[in-house]
Design a protein around this motif. Structure first.
Motif, mmCIF file in Angstrom:
data_model
loop_
_atom_site.group_PDB
_atom_site.id
_atom_site.type_symbol
_atom_site.label_atom_id
_atom_site.label_comp_id
_atom_site.label_asym_id
_atom_site.label_seq_id
_atom_site.Cartn_x
_atom_site.Cartn_y
_atom_site.Cartn_z
ATOM 1 N N ASP A 166 0.637 -1.211 -0.007
ATOM 2 C CA ASP A 166 0.173 -0.134 -0.032
ATOM 3 C C ASP A 166 0.687 1.320 0.182
ATOM 4 N N ALA A 167 1.751 1.387 0.578
ATOM 5 C CA ALA A 167 2.845 2.414 1.032
ATOM 6 C C ALA A 167 3.479 2.663 -0.516
ATOM 7 N N PHE A 168 3.940 1.500 -1.180
ATOM 8 C CA PHE A 168 4.628 1.572 -2.341
ATOM 9 C C PHE A 168 3.580 1.981 -3.320
ATOM 10 N N LEU A 169 2.568 1.732 -3.525
ATOM 11 C CA LEU A 169 1.655 2.184 -4.342
ATOM 12 C C LEU A 169 1.510 3.987 -4.272
ATOM 13 N N ALA A 170 1.206 4.157 -3.062
ATOM 14 C CA ALA A 170 0.866 5.524 -2.634
ATOM 15 C C ALA A 170 2.194 6.416 -2.961
ATOM 16 N N ALA A 171 3.216 5.756 -3.100
ATOM 17 C CA ALA A 171 4.664 6.384 -3.241
ATOM 18 C C ALA A 171 4.705 6.627 -4.799
ATOM 19 N N VAL A 172 4.182 5.742 -5.658
ATOM 20 C CA VAL A 172 4.584 5.718 -7.044
ATOM 21 C C VAL A 172 3.195 6.363 -7.811
ATOM 22 N N THR A 173 2.476 6.848 -7.008
ATOM 23 C CA THR A 173 1.340 7.580 -7.698
ATOM 24 C C THR A 173 1.709 8.736 -8.449
ATOM 25 N N ASN A 174 1.565 8.802 -9.722
ATOM 26 C CA ASN A 174 1.849 9.902 -10.387
ATOM 27 C C ASN A 174 3.340 9.836 -11.008
ATOM 28 N N HIS A 175 3.791 8.576 -10.870
ATOM 29 C CA HIS A 175 5.374 8.389 -11.278
ATOM 30 C C HIS A 175 5.235 7.232 -12.039
ATOM 31 N N VAL A 176 4.169 6.692 -12.395
ATOM 32 C CA VAL A 176 4.019 5.188 -13.422
ATOM 33 C C VAL A 176 3.914 5.379 -14.632
ATOM 34 N N LEU A 177 4.803 5.121 -15.353
ATOM 35 C CA LEU A 177 4.973 5.494 -16.998
ATOM 36 C C LEU A 177 4.270 4.475 -17.830
ATOM 37 N N ALA A 178 4.022 3.414 -17.066
ATOM 38 C CA ALA A 178 3.575 2.151 -17.737
ATOM 39 C C ALA A 178 3.462 1.017 -16.767
ATOM 40 N N ALA A 179 2.800 0.114 -16.953
ATOM 41 C CA ALA A 179 2.564 -1.279 -16.005
ATOM 42 C C ALA A 179 2.015 -2.149 -16.747
ATOM 43 N N SER A 180 2.495 -3.427 -16.393
ATOM 44 C CA SER A 180 2.051 -4.344 -17.267
ATOM 45 C C SER A 180 2.217 -5.920 -16.401
ATOM 46 N N SER A 181 1.474 -6.942 -16.741
ATOM 47 C CA SER A 181 1.466 -8.025 -15.564
ATOM 48 C C SER A 181 1.112 -9.226 -16.415
ATOM 49 N N THR A 182 1.788 -10.508 -15.825
ATOM 50 C CA THR A 182 1.055 -11.814 -16.229
ATOM 51 C C THR A 182 0.679 -12.509 -15.156
ATOM 52 N N VAL A 183 -0.159 -13.400 -15.339
ATOM 53 C CA VAL A 183 -0.623 -14.311 -14.086
ATOM 54 C C VAL A 183 -0.096 -15.621 -14.133
ATOM 55 N N LEU A 184 0.205 -15.849 -12.809
ATOM 56 C CA LEU A 184 0.749 -17.164 -12.692
ATOM 57 C C LEU A 184 -0.496 -18.044 -11.770
ATOM 58 N N ARG A 185 -0.261 -19.345 -11.830
ATOM 59 C CA ARG A 185 -1.051 -20.130 -11.119
ATOM 60 C C ARG A 185 -0.490 -21.072 -10.009
ATOM 61 N N TYR A 186 -0.894 -21.501 -8.945
ATOM 62 C CA TYR A 186 -0.262 -22.594 -8.332
ATOM 63 C C TYR A 186 -1.229 -23.060 -7.213
ATOM 64 N N GLY A 187 -1.396 -24.137 -6.961
ATOM 65 C CA GLY A 187 -1.971 -24.915 -6.074
ATOM 66 C C GLY A 187 -1.462 -26.102 -5.452
ATOM 67 N N ARG A 188 -1.885 -26.636 -4.275
ATOM 68 C CA ARG A 188 -1.253 -27.954 -3.579
ATOM 69 C C ARG A 188 -2.457 -28.741 -3.204
#
Length: 174
Positions: free
Chosen positions: A152-174
């Motif tokens: 949460d603190a990271f996201l607050a600190a980078v607000t207005n500083h993100v030029l781009a973001a991208s993600s991929t989804v990984l899955r895991y179960g046991r």
């Protein structure tokens, strides 16, 4: 983002720039990761090794990167933060499987209250959880953020500083 080219004929041609893209080499988007990534404590049976992550087409002006790993299924849908890493040099475009944090980068606080990567450990018998591996291209210098930020603190600190973001989804179960 687009690039406009002036042609000798007097016409202009607009070419779309390639989008910022994140992958986890060896695991397709939505693919299942092996137990080497799972936590190595509390009978989770894993090696607690971070997944490989690679990114390309960082936008102009990128000064650093950050990586997070979030399980939106964890804690009965409240979500669990497994990894917060920031201050990654702009010269990097990948981190191999199980690699230590890059020199100069800063490990944020994970679900255990400690810095660094903490692997998945979904309850036995749960449907495999989804792990959102996200990379942020930032206009911040590598040393701009203080150590030990939680998600949460990271996201607050980078607000207005993100030029781009991208993600991929990984899955895991046991």
């Amino acid at each position: 983002m687009a690039l406009t080219l002036a042609l000798s004929s007097g016409f202009t041609h607009v070419v779309a720039a390639e989008a910022f893209e994140v992958t986890s080499p060896g695991t397709p988007d939505g693919g299942t990761i092996d137990s080497s990534h799972a936590a190595g404590v509390n009978n989770c049976g894993g090696g607690n090794q971070s997944p490989a992550v690679q990114w390309r087409n960082a936008p102009s002006g990128t000064r650093s990167f950050a990586v997070t790993l979030f399980d939106p299924d964890g804690a009965k849908g409240i979500g669990i933060i497994h990894w917060v890493l920031y201050g990654i040099p702009a010269s990097m475009n990948a981190m191999p499987h199980g690699a230590p944090a890059p020199a100069g980068s800063v490990s944020g606080i994970n679900r255990t209250g400690q810095p660094g990567y903490y692997g998945p450990c979904p309850p036995i018998g749960d449907v495999p959880h989804h792990y959102v591996l996200q990379v942020y291209a930032l206009d911040l210098a590598t040393d701009a953020l203080p150590p030990n930020l939680n998600h949460d603190a990271f996201l607050a600190a980078v607000t207005n500083h993100v030029l781009a973001a991208s993600s991929t989804v990984l899955r895991y179960g046991r």
